[in-house]
Design a protein around this motif. Structure first.
Motif, mmCIF file in Angstrom:
data_model
loop_
_atom_site.group_PDB
_atom_site.id
_atom_site.type_symbol
_atom_site.label_atom_id
_atom_site.label_comp_id
_atom_site.label_asym_id
_atom_site.label_seq_id
_atom_site.Cartn_x
_atom_site.Cartn_y
_atom_site.Cartn_z
ATOM 1 N N ASP A 61 38.082 86.166 35.869
ATOM 2 C CA ASP A 61 37.897 86.543 34.474
ATOM 3 C C ASP A 61 36.887 85.607 33.820
ATOM 4 O O ASP A 61 36.812 84.425 34.138
ATOM 5 C CB ASP A 61 39.222 86.472 33.703
ATOM 6 C CG ASP A 61 40.157 87.623 34.059
ATOM 7 O OD1 ASP A 61 39.701 88.581 34.701
ATOM 8 O OD2 ASP A 61 41.340 87.554 33.692
ATOM 9 N N VAL A 62 36.132 86.121 32.874
ATOM 10 C CA VAL A 62 35.139 85.322 32.164
ATOM 11 C C VAL A 62 35.851 84.388 31.196
ATOM 12 O O VAL A 62 36.639 84.805 30.366
ATOM 13 C CB VAL A 62 34.158 86.226 31.391
ATOM 14 C CG1 VAL A 62 33.209 85.408 30.549
ATOM 15 C CG2 VAL A 62 33.402 87.124 32.354
ATOM 16 N N GLU A 63 35.587 83.102 31.350
ATOM 17 C CA GLU A 63 36.170 82.094 30.474
ATOM 18 C C GLU A 63 35.224 81.771 29.332
ATOM 19 O O GLU A 63 35.630 81.565 28.200
ATOM 20 C CB GLU A 63 36.472 80.827 31.266
ATOM 21 C CG GLU A 63 37.147 79.754 30.442
ATOM 22 C CD GLU A 63 37.487 78.543 31.275
ATOM 23 O OE1 GLU A 63 37.225 77.436 30.794
ATOM 24 O OE2 GLU A 63 38.019 78.703 32.390
ATOM 25 N N ARG A 64 33.934 81.735 29.634
ATOM 26 C CA ARG A 64 32.934 81.361 28.644
ATOM 27 C C ARG A 64 31.600 81.934 29.096
ATOM 28 O O ARG A 64 31.322 82.014 30.279
ATOM 29 C CB ARG A 64 32.847 79.838 28.573
ATOM 30 C CG ARG A 64 31.980 79.298 27.491
ATOM 31 C CD ARG A 64 32.059 77.781 27.416
ATOM 32 N NE ARG A 64 33.449 77.367 27.226
ATOM 33 C CZ ARG A 64 33.972 76.258 27.756
ATOM 34 N NH1 ARG A 64 33.248 75.463 28.465
ATOM 35 N NH2 ARG A 64 35.224 75.947 27.555
ATOM 36 N N SER A 65 30.760 82.312 28.143
ATOM 37 C CA SER A 65 29.424 82.798 28.503
ATOM 38 C C SER A 65 28.384 82.009 27.717
ATOM 39 O O SER A 65 28.677 81.433 26.673
ATOM 40 C CB SER A 65 29.291 84.300 28.223
ATOM 41 O OG SER A 65 29.460 84.571 26.859
ATOM 42 N N PHE A 66 27.166 81.990 28.252
ATOM 43 C CA PHE A 66 26.081 81.221 27.674
ATOM 44 C C PHE A 66 24.857 82.106 27.525
ATOM 45 O O PHE A 66 24.515 82.854 28.434
ATOM 46 C CB PHE A 66 25.721 80.038 28.582
ATOM 47 C CG PHE A 66 26.854 79.080 28.789
ATOM 48 C CD1 PHE A 66 27.019 77.994 27.944
ATOM 49 C CD2 PHE A 66 27.762 79.264 29.805
ATOM 50 C CE1 PHE A 66 28.064 77.106 28.117
ATOM 51 C CE2 PHE A 66 28.818 78.386 29.991
ATOM 52 C CZ PHE A 66 28.965 77.310 29.144
ATOM 53 N N GLY A 67 24.178 81.989 26.376
ATOM 54 C CA GLY A 67 22.935 82.702 26.157
ATOM 55 C C GLY A 67 23.119 84.200 26.059
ATOM 56 O O GLY A 67 24.230 84.725 26.013
#
Length: 184
Positions: A61-67
């Motif tokens: 699962d995605v915990e954090r995304s950037f940009g």
């Protein structure tokens, strides 16, 4: 005549699939890859699917995304490789953007883009960065596909040096890609 050979081959493939630890695969992966492959019968697929763990579906699962996609500050054209370095508030994520010819560095805790490496004119300008890796001192190494070199930047993103040239001899590269450092 061909039916016998196909039947034997299908049996061999099912035997190989049976040796895999399919219980460790997610149901999502099984549905996307194994079911439509034709490598196992529908009945065998159902047996595998029923034995698969649902717990592994949450591992990615995605915990954090950037940009985001684009060409502005903190945006990407095409991210190739990433590298992480540091601890706590000083932890950084470097992302090689081969399309825009730069490496973006993000603060992992805040998600803020703290610098853009290799886009300024001068000896450290990148055209086709692919691989990125940090050494133990926090220097960022970037493999440059177009220049056939490795570029080195300090912890603040300032250009330090580059090395290599096109070729197959000592100190030469042909379209370098991935980079890694060992611990220690």
């Amino acid at each position: 005549a061909n039916g016998g050979a196909m039947g034997r081959m299908r049996g061999e493939v099912e035997g190989m699939v049976g040796m895999l630890d399919l219980g460790r695969l997610s149901r999502r992966y099984l549905g996307d890859v194994v079911e439509g492959s034709g490598l196992v019968s529908g009945e065998r697929y159902r047996e595998i699917y029923e034995g698969a763990s649902e717990g592994y579906d949450r591992e990615f699962d995605v915990e954090r995304s950037f940009g985001s996609r684009g060409s502005g500050a903190g945006q990407f054209g095409h991210v190739r490789h990433v590298a992480v370095h540091g601890e706590g508030a000083a932890r950084r994520l470097a992302c090689a953007d081969s399309y825009l010819g730069r490496v973006l560095i993000f603060n992992v805790e805040s998600g803020e883009c703290v610098c853009d490496v290799g886009s300024s004119e001068g000896p450290g300008k990148l055209r086709g960065p692919i691989g990125v890796a940090y050494n133990g001192r926090g220097q960022l190494y970037v493999s440059e596909w177009d220049h056939h070199q490795i570029f080195v930047y300090d912890g603040d993103g300032a250009f330090v040096r580059k090395f290599g040239s096109f070729g197959s001899g000592n100190g030469q590269f042909c379209c370098p890609q991935g980079l890694a450092f060992t611990a220690g």
